[in-house]
Write a protein that holds these residues in place. Structure first.
Motif, PDB file in Angstrom:
ATOM      1  N   PRO A  99       0.826  -1.214   0.000  1.00  0.00           N
ATOM      2  CA  PRO A  99       0.000   0.000   0.000  1.00  0.00           C
ATOM      3  C   PRO A  99       0.857   1.260   0.000  1.00  0.00           C
ATOM      4  O   PRO A  99       1.826   1.355   0.752  1.00  0.00           O
ATOM      5  N   VAL A 100       0.518   2.207  -0.872  1.00  0.00           N
ATOM      6  CA  VAL A 100       1.261   3.465  -0.930  1.00  0.00           C
ATOM      7  C   VAL A 100       0.349   4.686  -0.810  1.00  0.00           C
ATOM      8  O   VAL A 100       0.844   5.800  -0.580  1.00  0.00           O
ATOM      9  N   GLU A 101      -0.956   4.484  -0.933  1.00  0.00           N
ATOM     10  CA  GLU A 101      -1.833   5.658  -0.967  1.00  0.00           C
ATOM     11  C   GLU A 101      -3.282   5.249  -0.751  1.00  0.00           C
ATOM     12  O   GLU A 101      -3.709   4.182  -1.203  1.00  0.00           O
ATOM     13  N   THR A 102      -4.036   6.105  -0.070  1.00  0.00           N
ATOM     14  CA  THR A 102      -5.493   6.014  -0.078  1.00  0.00           C
ATOM     15  C   THR A 102      -6.026   7.287  -0.720  1.00  0.00           C
ATOM     16  O   THR A 102      -5.400   8.354  -0.619  1.00  0.00           O
ATOM     17  N   ALA A 103      -7.146   7.184  -1.395  1.00  0.00           N
ATOM     18  CA  ALA A 103      -7.710   8.347  -2.075  1.00  0.00           C
ATOM     19  C   ALA A 103      -9.226   8.327  -1.966  1.00  0.00           C
ATOM     20  O   ALA A 103      -9.855   7.269  -2.053  1.00  0.00           O
ATOM     21  N   THR A 104      -9.786   9.512  -1.758  1.00  0.00           N
ATOM     22  CA  THR A 104     -11.240   9.669  -1.734  1.00  0.00           C
ATOM     23  C   THR A 104     -11.610  10.821  -2.651  1.00  0.00           C
ATOM     24  O   THR A 104     -11.154  11.951  -2.459  1.00  0.00           O
ATOM     25  N   SER A 105     -12.425  10.523  -3.669  1.00  0.00           N
ATOM     26  CA  SER A 105     -12.874  11.546  -4.613  1.00  0.00           C
ATOM     27  C   SER A 105     -14.323  11.933  -4.310  1.00  0.00           C
ATOM     28  O   SER A 105     -15.146  11.081  -3.959  1.00  0.00           O
ATOM     29  N   TYR A 106     -14.598  13.220  -4.476  1.00  0.00           N
ATOM     30  CA  TYR A 106     -15.953  13.755  -4.296  1.00  0.00           C
ATOM     31  C   TYR A 106     -16.362  14.413  -5.601  1.00  0.00           C
ATOM     32  O   TYR A 106     -15.710  15.361  -6.053  1.00  0.00           O
ATOM     33  N   ILE A 107     -17.422  13.901  -6.216  1.00  0.00           N
ATOM     34  CA  ILE A 107     -17.908  14.419  -7.499  1.00  0.00           C
ATOM     35  C   ILE A 107     -19.361  14.842  -7.335  1.00  0.00           C
ATOM     36  O   ILE A 107     -20.163  14.079  -6.771  1.00  0.00           O
ATOM     37  N   PRO A 108     -19.731  16.023  -7.776  1.00  0.00           N
ATOM     38  CA  PRO A 108     -21.143  16.411  -7.685  1.00  0.00           C
ATOM     39  C   PRO A 108     -22.037  15.334  -8.304  1.00  0.00           C
ATOM     40  O   PRO A 108     -21.770  14.862  -9.418  1.00  0.00           O
ATOM     41  N   ALA A 109     -23.075  14.950  -7.590  1.00  0.00           N
ATOM     42  CA  ALA A 109     -23.936  13.864  -8.058  1.00  0.00           C
ATOM     43  C   ALA A 109     -24.586  14.189  -9.389  1.00  0.00           C
ATOM     44  O   ALA A 109     -24.819  13.289 -10.209  1.00  0.00           O
ATOM     45  N   THR A 110     -24.820  15.465  -9.650  1.00  0.00           N
ATOM     46  CA  THR A 110     -25.435  15.845 -10.932  1.00  0.00           C
ATOM     47  C   THR A 110     -24.504  15.556 -12.100  1.00  0.00           C
ATOM     48  O   THR A 110     -24.969  15.339 -13.225  1.00  0.00           O
ATOM     49  N   PHE A 111     -23.188  15.547 -11.858  1.00  0.00           N
ATOM     50  CA  PHE A 111     -22.225  15.241 -12.918  1.00  0.00           C
ATOM     51  C   PHE A 111     -22.002  13.737 -13.064  1.00  0.00           C
ATOM     52  O   PHE A 111     -21.706  13.250 -14.159  1.00  0.00           O
ATOM     53  N   ALA A 112     -22.115  13.016 -11.959  1.00  0.00           N
ATOM     54  CA  ALA A 112     -21.814  11.580 -11.972  1.00  0.00           C
ATOM     55  C   ALA A 112     -23.015  10.721 -12.335  1.00  0.00           C
ATOM     56  O   ALA A 112     -22.850   9.579 -12.790  1.00  0.00           O
ATOM     57  N   GLN A 113     -24.205  11.253 -12.156  1.00  0.00           N
ATOM     58  CA  GLN A 113     -25.416  10.462 -12.368  1.00  0.00           C
ATOM     59  C   GLN A 113     -25.491   9.900 -13.789  1.00  0.00           C
ATOM     60  O   GLN A 113     -25.265  10.606 -14.764  1.00  0.00           O
ATOM     61  N   GLY A 114     -25.747   8.595 -13.873  1.00  0.00           N
ATOM     62  CA  GLY A 114     -25.884   7.942 -15.166  1.00  0.00           C
ATOM     63  C   GLY A 114     -24.570   7.584 -15.820  1.00  0.00           C
ATOM     64  O   GLY A 114     -24.556   7.108 -16.960  1.00  0.00           O
ATOM     65  N   THR A 115     -23.442   7.809 -15.124  1.00  0.00           N
ATOM     66  CA  THR A 115     -22.127   7.467 -15.673  1.00  0.00           C
ATOM     67  C   THR A 115     -21.508   6.338 -14.849  1.00  0.00           C
ATOM     68  O   THR A 115     -21.991   5.987 -13.773  1.00  0.00           O
ATOM     69  N   LYS A 116     -20.398   5.811 -15.345  1.00  0.00           N
ATOM     70  CA  LYS A 116     -19.702   4.747 -14.620  1.00  0.00           C
ATOM     71  C   LYS A 116     -18.993   5.254 -13.365  1.00  0.00           C
ATOM     72  O   LYS A 116     -18.434   4.451 -12.608  1.00  0.00           O
ATOM     73  N   ILE A 117     -19.022   6.556 -13.149  1.00  0.00           N
ATOM     74  CA  ILE A 117     -18.449   7.097 -11.916  1.00  0.00           C
ATOM     75  C   ILE A 117     -19.176   6.525 -10.709  1.00  0.00           C
ATOM     76  O   ILE A 117     -18.601   6.383  -9.626  1.00  0.00           O
ATOM     77  N   GLU A 118     -20.448   6.153 -10.904  1.00  0.00           N
ATOM     78  CA  GLU A 118     -21.224   5.576  -9.802  1.00  0.00           C
ATOM     79  C   GLU A 118     -21.041   4.067  -9.690  1.00  0.00           C
ATOM     80  O   GLU A 118     -21.641   3.436  -8.830  1.00  0.00           O
ATOM     81  N   GLN A 119     -20.201   3.501 -10.536  1.00  0.00           N
ATOM     82  CA  GLN A 119     -19.926   2.069 -10.483  1.00  0.00           C
ATOM     83  C   GLN A 119     -18.531   1.815  -9.947  1.00  0.00           C
ATOM     84  O   GLN A 119     -17.678   2.704  -9.954  1.00  0.00           O
ATOM     85  N   THR A 120     -18.295   0.605  -9.489  1.00  0.00           N
ATOM     86  CA  THR A 120     -16.978   0.268  -8.937  1.00  0.00           C
ATOM     87  C   THR A 120     -15.884   0.438  -9.989  1.00  0.00           C
ATOM     88  O   THR A 120     -14.827   1.014  -9.728  1.00  0.00           O
ATOM     89  N   ASP A 121     -16.127  -0.060 -11.191  1.00  0.00           N
ATOM     90  CA  ASP A 121     -15.168   0.054 -12.292  1.00  0.00           C
ATOM     91  C   ASP A 121     -15.578   1.223 -13.175  1.00  0.00           C
ATOM     92  O   ASP A 121     -16.609   1.175 -13.843  1.00  0.00           O
ATOM     93  N   THR A 122     -14.764   2.268 -13.195  1.00  0.00           N
ATOM     94  CA  THR A 122     -15.102   3.462 -13.988  1.00  0.00           C
ATOM     95  C   THR A 122     -14.759   3.313 -15.455  1.00  0.00           C
ATOM     96  O   THR A 122     -15.124   4.173 -16.267  1.00  0.00           O
ATOM     97  N   GLY A 123     -14.052   2.241 -15.823  1.00  0.00           N
ATOM     98  CA  GLY A 123     -13.702   2.027 -17.218  1.00  0.00           C
ATOM     99  C   GLY A 123     -12.388   2.687 -17.589  1.00  0.00           C
ATOM    100  O   GLY A 123     -11.740   3.349 -16.767  1.00  0.00           O
ATOM    101  N   PRO A 124     -11.945   2.539 -18.842  1.00  0.00           N
ATOM    102  CA  PRO A 124     -10.648   3.064 -19.289  1.00  0.00           C
ATOM    103  C   PRO A 124     -10.524   4.562 -19.053  1.00  0.00           C
ATOM    104  O   PRO A 124     -11.430   5.328 -19.363  1.00  0.00           O
ATOM    105  N   GLY A 125      -9.394   4.966 -18.502  1.00  0.00           N
ATOM    106  CA  GLY A 125      -9.143   6.389 -18.275  1.00  0.00           C
ATOM    107  C   GLY A 125      -9.625   6.910 -16.953  1.00  0.00           C
ATOM    108  O   GLY A 125      -9.296   8.037 -16.577  1.00  0.00           O
TER     109      GLY A 125
END
Length: 259
Positions: A156-182
């Motif tokens: 382990p070298v790092e922990t990270a917590t991201s906060y994204i406005p729900a209006t931007f993340a809704q309906g995208t893979k940001i709300e899934q465990t695997d966000t996909g390529p990139g």
């Protein structure tokens, strides 16, 4: 073969600190390498002609500095150092996202280690005051919170917590465990939030007990804190990422103009 000196009885420095200093020098010069066992307690007592408690105090100093770890029934070993990762602004370049690589993968390729991500959780929450201010949200707005741990060659070298406005993340893979390529940033740009700039605030402190457990840190090992805010081309804050990094695992590199 390990070569240790002798205690200087005329020195004002206590014997245990002298012993700790010699062992520290042996580690820093490579006489004792990562994962190697230190001489036994009995061997150190015999070599230096001191009491058992003196040797134990010396080893405790090294343990408090995070240089050695004790394994019950086996002895004391030089703590393996995590791979050093150089943090440079290039890791967020759009060309990396376009090729399907998140920043951690880019760093892995440059540093020559095998990357891994685990302990991924995704929730929806109300933002705390600091996050709300950075994202220009109200206390009643929601954010998608993505927490994860990064490992380099299994450490382990790092922990990270991201906060994204729900209006931007809704309906995208940001709300899934695997966000996909990139990763997160690629998904934000897919949704029309073309990234323009980032700000980072860097600090240093001792870890909390929870952070010590997650990062498998010895007593006395500090962490770096990096809080990053991402902005799109409309100067809208689209993400806050709060990271806690093992200090010995990172070099921070910044490239900026002298104009």
């Amino acid at each position: 073969m390990l070569q240790l000196g002798q205690i200087d009885r005329s020195d004002d420095k206590p014997p245990y600190r002298q012993i700790a200093g010699m062992l520290r020098d042996a580690i820093s010069t490579g006489q004792l390498i990562a994962g190697e066992r230190l001489p036994s307690e009995a061997a150190l007592i015999d070599h230096f002609g001191v009491a058992r408690m003196t040797v134990r105090q010396a080893v405790q100093d090294l343990r408090a500095e995070g240089l050695v770890i004790s394994e019950h029934g086996r002895g004391v070993f030089v703590r393996p150092a995590p791979p050093i990762r150089r943090l440079a602004s290039d890791r967020f370049a759009r060309r990396h996202r376009a090729s399907g690589k998140a920043a951690f993968t880019v760093e892995a390729e440059k540093s020559g280690y095998s990357p891994q991500v685990d302990n991924i959780t995704v929730t929806r929450e109300k933002p705390n005051p600091t996050v709300a201010e950075r994202l220009r949200l109200t206390p009643d707005d929601e954010v998608v919170v993505r927490s994860r741990r990064y490992l380099a060659d299994g450490r382990p070298v790092e922990t990270a917590t991201s906060y994204i406005p729900a209006t931007f993340a809704q309906g995208t893979k940001i709300e899934q465990t695997d966000t996909g390529p990139g990763g997160i940033y690629a998904r934000l740009e897919d949704a029309g939030h073309i990234l323009d700039r980032f700000t980072e605030e860097v600090g240093a402190r001792m870890p909390t007990p929870e952070e010590r457990r997650a990062l498998q840190l010895a007593t006395g090992v500090p962490v770096l804190t990096v809080v990053r805010t991402a902005y799109d081309t409309n100067d809208v804050a689209v993400e806050v990422c709060d990271t806690v990094k093992v200090a010995s695992a990172y070099l921070l590199e910044y490239d900026f103009s002298a104009r």
